[in-house]
Design an enzyme around this catalytic site. Structure first.
Site, short mmCIF file in Angstrom:
data_model
loop_
_atom_site.label_atom_id
_atom_site.label_comp_id
_atom_site.label_asym_id
_atom_site.label_seq_id
_atom_site.Cartn_x
_atom_site.Cartn_y
_atom_site.Cartn_z
N LYS A 124 0.84 -1.20 0.00
CA LYS A 124 0.00 0.00 0.00
C LYS A 124 0.88 1.26 0.00
O LYS A 124 0.56 2.24 -0.65
CB LYS A 124 -0.92 -0.01 1.21
CG LYS A 124 -1.94 -1.15 1.20
CD LYS A 124 -2.99 -0.89 2.28
CE LYS A 124 -3.68 -2.14 2.79
NZ LYS A 124 -4.27 -3.02 1.82
N GLU A 208 -3.09 6.71 7.70
CA GLU A 208 -3.97 7.48 6.82
C GLU A 208 -4.97 8.25 7.63
O GLU A 208 -5.40 7.80 8.69
CB GLU A 208 -4.77 6.51 5.93
CG GLU A 208 -4.21 6.33 4.57
CD GLU A 208 -4.91 5.23 3.78
OE1 GLU A 208 -6.08 4.91 4.09
OE2 GLU A 208 -4.28 4.69 2.87
N HIS A 243 -13.94 -3.95 8.07
CA HIS A 243 -13.22 -3.59 6.84
C HIS A 243 -13.19 -4.71 5.82
O HIS A 243 -12.36 -4.72 4.91
CB HIS A 243 -11.78 -3.14 7.15
CG HIS A 243 -11.70 -2.10 8.21
ND1 HIS A 243 -12.27 -0.87 8.06
CD2 HIS A 243 -11.16 -2.13 9.44
CE1 HIS A 243 -12.08 -0.17 9.17
NE2 HIS A 243 -11.41 -0.91 10.02
N ARG A 299 -4.68 -8.70 -8.62
CA ARG A 299 -5.20 -10.07 -8.75
C ARG A 299 -6.68 -9.98 -9.08
O ARG A 299 -7.26 -8.90 -9.09
CB ARG A 299 -5.03 -10.80 -7.42
CG ARG A 299 -5.70 -10.00 -6.29
CD ARG A 299 -5.77 -10.77 -5.00
NE ARG A 299 -6.01 -9.90 -3.86
CZ ARG A 299 -7.19 -9.54 -3.42
NH1 ARG A 299 -8.28 -9.91 -4.06
NH2 ARG A 299 -7.31 -8.76 -2.36
P1 ADP Z 1 -7.41 -4.27 2.60
O1 ADP Z 1 -6.13 -4.55 1.93
O2 ADP Z 1 -7.54 -4.94 3.90
O3 ADP Z 1 -8.57 -4.44 1.69
P2 ADP Z 1 -7.92 -1.40 2.29
O4 ADP Z 1 -6.90 -0.35 2.34
O5 ADP Z 1 -8.49 -1.72 0.96
O6 ADP Z 1 -7.32 -2.71 2.97
O7 ADP Z 1 -9.10 -1.01 3.29
C1 ADP Z 1 -10.14 -1.87 3.60
C2 ADP Z 1 -11.37 -1.07 3.98
O8 ADP Z 1 -11.11 -0.21 5.09
C3 ADP Z 1 -11.86 -0.13 2.91
O9 ADP Z 1 -12.71 -0.77 2.01
C4 ADP Z 1 -12.57 0.95 3.70
O10 ADP Z 1 -13.87 0.55 4.07
C5 ADP Z 1 -11.74 1.04 4.94
N1 ADP Z 1 -10.75 2.10 4.79
C6 ADP Z 1 -9.52 2.00 4.25
N2 ADP Z 1 -8.88 3.16 4.28
C7 ADP Z 1 -9.70 4.05 4.86
C8 ADP Z 1 -9.60 5.42 5.22
N3 ADP Z 1 -8.50 6.12 5.00
N4 ADP Z 1 -10.67 6.01 5.82
C9 ADP Z 1 -11.77 5.30 6.09
N5 ADP Z 1 -11.94 4.01 5.80
C10 ADP Z 1 -10.91 3.38 5.19
P1 ADP Z 2 -9.73 -7.25 -0.28
O1 ADP Z 2 -10.86 -7.26 0.68
O2 ADP Z 2 -8.40 -7.49 0.33
O3 ADP Z 2 -9.71 -6.11 -1.21
P2 ADP Z 2 -11.10 -9.45 -1.49
O4 ADP Z 2 -12.35 -8.82 -1.07
O5 ADP Z 2 -10.93 -9.89 -2.90
O6 ADP Z 2 -9.91 -8.49 -1.22
O7 ADP Z 2 -10.81 -10.68 -0.49
C1 ADP Z 2 -9.62 -11.44 -0.47
C2 ADP Z 2 -9.63 -12.20 0.80
O8 ADP Z 2 -10.29 -13.45 0.64
C3 ADP Z 2 -8.28 -12.61 1.29
O9 ADP Z 2 -7.61 -11.59 1.96
C4 ADP Z 2 -8.59 -13.79 2.20
O10 ADP Z 2 -8.94 -13.37 3.51
C5 ADP Z 2 -9.80 -14.41 1.58
N1 ADP Z 2 -9.48 -15.65 0.85
C6 ADP Z 2 -8.32 -16.03 0.35
N2 ADP Z 2 -8.39 -17.21 -0.27
C7 ADP Z 2 -9.64 -17.62 -0.15
C8 ADP Z 2 -10.35 -18.77 -0.59
N3 ADP Z 2 -9.77 -19.72 -1.32
N4 ADP Z 2 -11.65 -18.87 -0.30
C9 ADP Z 2 -12.27 -17.90 0.38
N5 ADP Z 2 -11.64 -16.79 0.82
C10 ADP Z 2 -10.35 -16.63 0.57
MG MG Z 3 -8.88 -3.47 -0.04
#
Ligand code: ADP
Ligand code: ADP
Ligand code: MG
Length: 680
Positions: A124, A208, A243, A299
């Protein structure tokens, strides 16, 4: 690097993943004429993806790090089976640059971006630095290299609270903490780092500004190795818990056409900054006015089906064609948005118990047929499968498409209502309550919606009434009849079985039910509801209280049509010993059939015991032996299915002993600590 070395045609594809995404990739690969190789862990010997693939290779023990995360074993599996390419799915190694490189070094095509692109966009922090340069709007924050406490504290102060501490390598909402004041910062960093280290093997943090009540909007993009890059509209994933997305839809109901074009253009710019190849997602948070880049996922994403349903594109097919070295088959203006799609993630978890993951054997798995009502179901499990505690608890995704959002929601809800999964606890009723909530229908939501409305969304359904108690007796009758017919057709049949249902004269049988199921051998709760069945010659009737009701049963798939007092309706029924699970037109009901021969003892609930609720690993001990504890004081933290769970004092008292230490792997039900009540 010469891209023809990276991307070229292949015949055999290894899928380095499990469950629904492995199954989903196998289906498209097979449709394209490829040979497929599955990989699996010991816990997954009988898993659906193993059965579906042409070949399958055992990677190793159940723990992910010994199997699905073991790069050496994966490469070895490809070599053994003659696989020429690897699809990583999502989660696991899908965003791991070393794995992408290891595939390349072993002469395999990696279905995804290059290791360099992943390194640039996968963290990130790194991607935010890149986006800043490319002029993509960012959430204000700190994404520098220095990680010492003083630097992080200073950065937090400068940004201004509330802030979000995030694992740079994070995913799935893990390794993330909201911090509202300077005093909370240090403990939040310690705990986020511990979670990130365990989950991603990397504990670097970024900070952030926490955008209050935001929406999550993301854009699907895909690039080929010829320099073409397309966006496939956006998805809105604002309904989240911790989240982590729960419901996703496409297109976003919050954007107009101009805003849609703005966010898609920003996403193309972001991906263009690294000449991106493969499928990817650019994620933004929106404050209702502007959108800010938060991360890129290099991905395929869990929620990709909603995009497929509104564009008609099979994203896995396109991923494979890009990996073959082909050019993308369409131009940007040929990608059209058609209708609306909504997806619900079906998890093995208990929404009324803080979404505790549920493990065990799936005794019943009935989901509606996909052909009916615009539904698509991507599942990784079926009846008889076991949900193990080792991996993510997602079982399946249900996706509905319709010309409008309203109808897509109704179709999805109908699909959820028509689903029966037993043996484990699922979030299906919760999902149904969620998507039919008036504020969700009206799109008046933000990412905090679920947490705020949790009580309403998890409140237990209506109390069973006359229909449900009658349906309970009918279910038992229907079940016994079916068993009798089964027995009659077998050579070993006993006259007792059929006799019960064709008796001479009038007969009576009494039943009693209690509401709810107990834990283990527990026996429901509340007063008993008595009901009498009259049968034999003449029509069968049920006597409940003062009323006597005529009824008939016509067996159907998954249950029976019950005609009660002149009204016919379908009842879905599952009978598991003395536990009855019914779905009537009024909702879902769990009833306990009180054993007519008695002998039921109310079991000690064990609520006072500090015991592992599920198999897990002790990750922290938070109190010392001899310490005085208030009611609710934290004692120790367990990691259960990748989620941290803190066990707390059930009452005020003294911590007499701790029966485990950090690192212990503990079985379900094992006592971990003893608290002596202080006696007030
Ligand atoms: P991950 O890799 O776990 O998906 P993200 O950075 O995409 O992490 O954040 C996951 C979720 O957390 C986002 O979809 C949003 O709902 C919340 N989030 C992330 N960054 C912020 C932010 N700066 N302020 C408020 N909510 C946030
Ligand atoms: P993010 O929320 O990080 O943006 P996604 O919503 O695409 O991404 O979710 C990915 C998440 O799904 C992974 O971080 C993991 O927790 C979960 N995951 C990984 N492999 C599998 C699987 N084979 N079946 C179900 N869930 C999985
Ligand atoms: Mg995310």
């Amino acid at each position: 690097m010469d891209r023809s070395k990276l991307y070229r045609r292949f015949r055999t594809l290894l899928i380095a993943n499990r469950s629904e995404i492995a199954c989903r990739v196998i289906r498209t690969a097979r449709a394209m004429g490829l040979r497929t190789v599955a990989v699996y862990s010991e816990a997954d010997r009988d898993a659906m993806h193993v059965a579906l693939a042409d070949e399958a290779v055992l990677l190793g023990p159940s723990r992910a790090r010994d199997s699905y995360l073991n790069v050496e074993r994966l490469i070895e599996a490809a070599r053994k089976t003659g696989a020429e390419a690897v699809h990583p799915g999502y989660g696991f190694l899908s965003e791991n640059a070393e794995f992408a490189q290891a595939c390349l070094d072993a002469g395999l095509v990696f279905v995804g971006p290059t290791a360099e692109m992943m390194t640039a966009m996968g963290s990130k922090s790194g991607s935010k630095a890149l986006m800043e340069k490319a002029g993509v709007p960012l959430v204000p924050g700190y994404h520098g290299e220095a990680q010492d406490d003083a630097t992080l504290a200073k950065a937090a102060d400068k940004i201004g609270f509330p802030i979000l501490v995030k694992a740079s390598a994070g995913g799935g909402g893990r390794g993330m903490r909201i911090v509202r004041s300077a005093a909370e910062l240090a403990p939040a960093i310690v705990s986020a780092k511990r979670e990130a280290k365990a989950a991603f093997g990397d504990d670097r943090m970024l900070i952030e500004k926490y955008v209050d009540n935001p929406r999550h909007i993301e854009v699907q993009i895909i690039g080929d190795s010829h320099g073409n890059l397309l966006s496939l509209f956006e998805r809105e994933c604002t309904l989240q818990r911790r989240h982590q997305k729960v419901i996703e839809e496409a297109p976003s109901p919050s954007l107009n056409a101009a805003q849609r074009e703005t966010v898609c253009a920003a996403a193309r710019k972001a991906a263009g900054a690294v000449n991106y190849v493969g499928a990817g997602t650019i994620e933004f948070v929106s404050d209702g006015k502007d959108v800010f880049f938060i991360e890129m996922n290099t991905r395929l994403q869990v929620e990709h089906p909603v995009t497929e349903l509104i564009t008609g594109v099979d994203l896995v097919e396109w991923q494979l064609r890009v990996a073959f070295g082909e050019a993308l088959p369409l131009k940007q203006d040929e990608i059209k948005l058609h209708g609306h799609a909504v997806e619900a993630r079906v998890y093995a978890e208990n929404p009324t118990k803080n979404f505790m993951p549920s493990v065990g054997r799936i005794s019943t798995w009935r989901l509606p047929a996909e052909e009916t009502g615009g539904l698509r179901i991507d599942a990784g499990y079926s009846e008889g499968d076991t949900v193990s505690p080792y991996y993510d608890a997602m079982l399946a995704k249900m996706i509905a498409w319709a010309p409008t959002r309203e109808v897509a929601i109704d179709r999805l809800n109908r699909g959820l209502e028509d689903s029966d999964v037993r043996g484990i606890v699922t979030n299906i009723p919760f999902l149904s309550a969620l998507i039919t909530h008036p504020k969700v229908r009206a799109n008046a939501i933000d990412t905090g919606f679920i947490e705020r409305e949790l009580a309403a969304l998890t409140s237990t359904s209506a109390a069973p009434g006359e229909l449900e108690f009658c349906a309970a007796v009918a279910a038992i009758v229907n079940d016994e009849r079916r068993a009798a017919q089964g027995a009659a057709s077998s050579p070993l049949n006993s006259p007792w079985h059929t006799f019960g249902w064709q008796p001479v004269g009038r007969r009576q049988r009494s039943f009693a039910f209690r509401v709810g199921h107990g834990v283990g051998h527990g026996a429901g709760h509340g007063p008993e509801q008595k009901i009498t069945l009259n049968y034999g010659s003449g029509p069968s009737t049920l006597v409940i209280g003062e009323r006597e009701l005529a009824f008939t049963i016509a067996p159907k798939e998954g249950g029976f049509d019950l005609t009660l007092d002149g009204v016919k309706s379908f009842v879905a029924a599952v009978i598991d010993g003395h536990e009855l699970y019914l779905r009537t037109r009024n909702g879902r009901f769990d009833l306990h059939w009180v054993d007519p021969f008695g002998g039921e003892t109310e079991e000690q609930t064990g609520a006072d015991k500090i015991a592992a609720p599920l198999p897990g690993t002790v990750v922290a001990v938070l109190a010392e032996e001899g310490a005085k504890l208030d009611k609710g004081a934290p004692i120790l933290t367990l990691e259960v299915m990748k989620m941290e769970q803190t066990l707390r004092a059930p009452y005020a008292g003294v911590l007499k002993s701790i029966k485990c230490k950090v690192g212990d792997i503990v079985q379900e039900g094992i006592e971990l600590a003893v608290v002596e009540p202080s006696g007030e």
